[in-house]
Design an enzyme around this catalytic site. Structure first.
Site, PDB file in Angstrom:
ATOM      1  N   ASN A  45       4.865  20.273  23.143  1.00 12.46           N
ATOM      2  CA  ASN A  45       6.034  21.154  22.999  1.00 12.46           C
ATOM      3  C   ASN A  45       7.277  20.621  23.714  1.00 12.46           C
ATOM      4  O   ASN A  45       8.384  20.783  23.232  1.00 12.46           O
ATOM      5  CB  ASN A  45       5.698  22.583  23.444  1.00 12.46           C
ATOM      6  CG  ASN A  45       5.149  22.664  24.841  1.00 12.46           C
ATOM      7  OD1 ASN A  45       4.627  21.690  25.371  1.00 12.46           O
ATOM      8  ND2 ASN A  45       5.271  23.822  25.452  1.00 12.46           N
ATOM      9  N   GLY A  88      -0.929  22.247  29.378  1.00 15.51           N
ATOM     10  CA  GLY A  88      -1.474  22.555  28.062  1.00 15.51           C
ATOM     11  C   GLY A  88      -2.194  23.888  28.070  1.00 15.51           C
ATOM     12  O   GLY A  88      -1.864  24.780  28.860  1.00 15.51           O
ATOM     13  N   GLY A 136      -7.388  22.963  29.923  1.00 17.51           N
ATOM     14  CA  GLY A 136      -7.171  22.854  31.375  1.00 17.51           C
ATOM     15  C   GLY A 136      -8.467  23.071  32.141  1.00 17.51           C
ATOM     16  O   GLY A 136      -8.775  22.340  33.092  1.00 17.51           O
ATOM     17  N   GLU A 177      -0.693  23.309  34.789  1.00 16.18           N
ATOM     18  CA  GLU A 177       0.363  24.131  34.187  1.00 16.18           C
ATOM     19  C   GLU A 177      -0.188  24.626  32.866  1.00 16.18           C
ATOM     20  O   GLU A 177      -0.223  23.897  31.889  1.00 16.18           O
ATOM     21  CB  GLU A 177       1.619  23.296  33.930  1.00 16.18           C
ATOM     22  CG  GLU A 177       2.253  22.705  35.165  1.00 16.18           C
ATOM     23  CD  GLU A 177       3.033  23.717  35.989  1.00 16.18           C
ATOM     24  OE1 GLU A 177       2.981  24.927  35.679  1.00 16.18           O
ATOM     25  OE2 GLU A 177       3.674  23.295  36.956  1.00 16.18           O
ATOM     26  N   CYS A 213       5.729  27.302  27.213  1.00 16.50           N
ATOM     27  CA  CYS A 213       4.756  28.023  28.033  1.00 16.50           C
ATOM     28  C   CYS A 213       5.417  29.207  28.730  1.00 16.50           C
ATOM     29  O   CYS A 213       4.801  30.241  28.922  1.00 16.50           O
ATOM     30  CB  CYS A 213       4.081  27.090  29.031  1.00 16.50           C
ATOM     31  SG  CYS A 213       5.225  26.080  29.952  1.00 16.50           S
ATOM     32  N   GLU A 234       5.455  22.273  40.040  1.00 19.24           N
ATOM     33  CA  GLU A 234       6.223  21.098  39.667  1.00 19.24           C
ATOM     34  C   GLU A 234       7.698  21.419  39.875  1.00 19.24           C
ATOM     35  O   GLU A 234       8.048  22.567  40.135  1.00 19.24           O
ATOM     36  CB  GLU A 234       5.952  20.731  38.203  1.00 19.24           C
ATOM     37  CG  GLU A 234       4.505  20.370  37.966  1.00 19.24           C
ATOM     38  CD  GLU A 234       4.305  19.691  36.641  1.00 19.24           C
ATOM     39  OE1 GLU A 234       3.995  20.401  35.678  1.00 19.24           O
ATOM     40  OE2 GLU A 234       4.497  18.466  36.571  1.00 19.24           O
TER      41      GLU A 234
END
Ligand code: NAI
Ligand code: MG
Length: 496
Positions: free
Chosen positions: A167, A243, A248, A265, A299, A476
């Site tokens: 994405n 993802g 994950g 994430e 997300c 992040e």
């Protein structure tokens, strides 16, 4: 030549002018895959393959990790200021190559060219931000008795693996690579098989900026053939994964085997809480942007509108009008909204909408799969708003990852807060109100990694980003993001 509107459209049918790489980027150059196999990436705006890329396997992963390990010995000793200069030059090179990168991203992911340009300039900004941080990673001293001295220092964690989704290909690559390199780590990245190209181009620009060979490697291919061997390789010290929750969790299991550190994430189902006293027009625009940007494949998309009853009817009507006015089309035609990323995503989203229809859900706008009105091709979903649904409804609980907004009507402030926290996710939240106290109460009480007040997606690379609950862990962006790639070493000495 790349910037004229006519030549932009020419790329829809022929991307050869972009000179896209068909190898992995390993040890400072493009390298053919060991298997000799390739695969194709689609342009979702047409639903057709537009370029070939290398189909990697565990052997390519082993090559990349080995090179990365060797390079780590050198890179960790490169003076921080020199690391900073290389990252700053990379930012400059991204800007100089921005149109090629943006067109590539637009074709590969489907996103409108304006959004792709924004992502590319954001990637440059990410390198610029971490370039300035390389020589400012300061440790601390400990207040021990006077016959001791104690201090800490940051050390790079080592060889880092980056699993990148489709994405935000260049944004996510930059968001992981830049702080990792700034901290003195080396990188092996695996872009999504739907969008392999900008990560490869980024690695090439880093090398051109002076990054030593082997410090940043990119291996392309599928999750099973490249991603899985990468995250379970014993030469990897840290994994950054972005993802789905399911993948994950499987990456976390692989990390557990080798006790490898990770940042996760994962998904979201983020609420946009709108109170009666909000700025009406500005909030309508924000709520639409929160879900329809990149066709909702974000997300942190605002995919649930939690709205107070007093304003509900008028607001939903205005929002519906806005959604119906959104133009769809191939990303290079600069539409308001582009396609979703693949036939699989289109089917998955349409499945959610069909099931909702069977349950008797009311659609304020959209509700169906669609195509580019000019060509009849591509994987599109109409901008969709679904009227008030109960908290347990699938449209409230599941990440749809498409342009689908579910409304939840709240009787009052307390109910709004309860609805905001009603899912297993906790990535971000939006809050829209003129009441300063309410805004900060919601910011305090919503369980999310970050809260946007009166502007959805407010903030930039300076602001740490990451999830609570099943949205993941670790942060992040910002200086927190840099620390993800550092180990603290504490040193204590007796001196008297
Ligand atoms: P995914 O989570 O399977 O893919 C993300 C990345 O992981 C890709 O690079 C993929 O190749 C890699 N991968 C897949 N299996 C792996 C494995 N066993 N080991 C290591 N790496 C592996 O997501 P997918 O299948 O592309 O999309 C499915 C759904 O996931 C979407 O509909 C969406 O709901 C969600 N998603 C969420 C994202 C987010 O940013 N929150 C991003 C992408 C997908
Ligand atoms: Mg593609």
């Amino acid at each position: 030549m790349l910037t004229k509107p006519d030549s932009l459209l020419a790329y829809i049918n022929d991307a050869t002018g972009l000179r896209l790489p068909d190898g992995h980027f390993i040890d400072g150059g493009f390298r053919a895959p060991r298997s000799g196999r390739s695969m194709q990436s689609e342009d979702p705006g047409r639903g057709e393959a537009f370029a070939d890329f290398a189909r990697g396997n565990a052997d390519d992963v082993a090559d990349a990790v080995e090179n990365s390990r060797k390079a780590f010995a050198l890179w960790r000793r490169t003076p921080p200021a020199e690391r900073g200069r290389i990252l700053a030059r990379t930012a400059e090179l991204i800007r100089r190559n921005s149109e090629r990168l943006a067109i590539t991203e637009c074709l590969d992911s489907g996103k409108p060219i304006s959004e792709a340009r924004g992502d590319v300039s954001g990637a440059a900004r990410t390198f610029e931000y971490y370039a300035g941080a390389c020589d400012k990673l300061e440790g601390s001293t400990f207040p021990l008795p006077s016959d001791y001295v104690g201090y800490s220092q940051f050390e790079p964690v080592g060889v880092t693996a980056h699993i990148i989704p489709w994405n935000f290909p260049i944004s996510t690559a930059a968001r992981g690579m830049a702080p990792a390199l700034a901290a003195g780590c080396t990188v092996v990245a695996k872009p999504a098989e739907q969008t392999p190209f900008t990560a490869l181009l980024l690695a090439e620009l880093l090398f051109e900026a002076g990054l030593p060979a082997g410090v940043c490697n990119v291996v392309t291919g599928t999750g099973i053939e490249v991603g899985a061997p990468l995250v379970s390789n014993t030469g990897i010290d840290h994994v950054t994964f972005t993802g789905s929750v399911t993948t994950g969790a499987s990456v976390m299991r692989a990390c557990a085997e080798n006790v490898t550190r990770s940042v996760m994430e994962l998904g979201g189902k983020s609420p946009v809480v709108v109170l009666d006293d909000c700025d009406f027009d500005g909030t309508v625009t924000n709520v639409a942007g929160a879900i329809f940007e990149h066709a909702g494949q974000i997300c942190s998309a605002g995919s649930r509108l939690v709205i107070e009853a007093g304003i509900h009817d008028r607001f939903v009507e205005a929002l519906g009008r806005k959604a119906k006015a959104i133009s769809l089309g191939h990303g290079l035609r600069s539409p308001d909204m582009g396609p979703v990323n693949s036939a699989m995503q289109q089917e998955k989203i349409a499945g959610f909408l069909d099931r909702a229809r069977e349950r008797g859900a009311e659609f304020i706008s959209g509700g169906k799969a669609s195509s580019d009105p000019e060509t009849g091709k591509g994987y599109f979903i109409e901008p969709t708003i679904v009227a008030n649904r109960p908290a347990e409804d699938e449209l409230v609980q599941e990440e749809i990852f498409g342009p689908v907004l579910t409304v939840q009507k709240a009787d009052n402030y307390e109910h709004a807060l309860q609805l905001a926290n009603c899912t297993r996710f906790g990535l971000v939240a939006g809050v829209f109100t003129g009441n300063f106290t309410r805004a900060h109460q919601l910011a305090r009480d919503i369980d999310a990694g970050q809260v946007y007040i009166n502007e959805y997606f407010a903030g930039g690379i300076e602001v740490p980003f990451g999830g609570n609950k099943q949205s993941g862990f670790g942060r992040e962006k910002g200086l927190e993001g840099l620390k993800s790639y550092c180990k603290v070493k504490s040193i204590a000495a007796r001196i008297g």
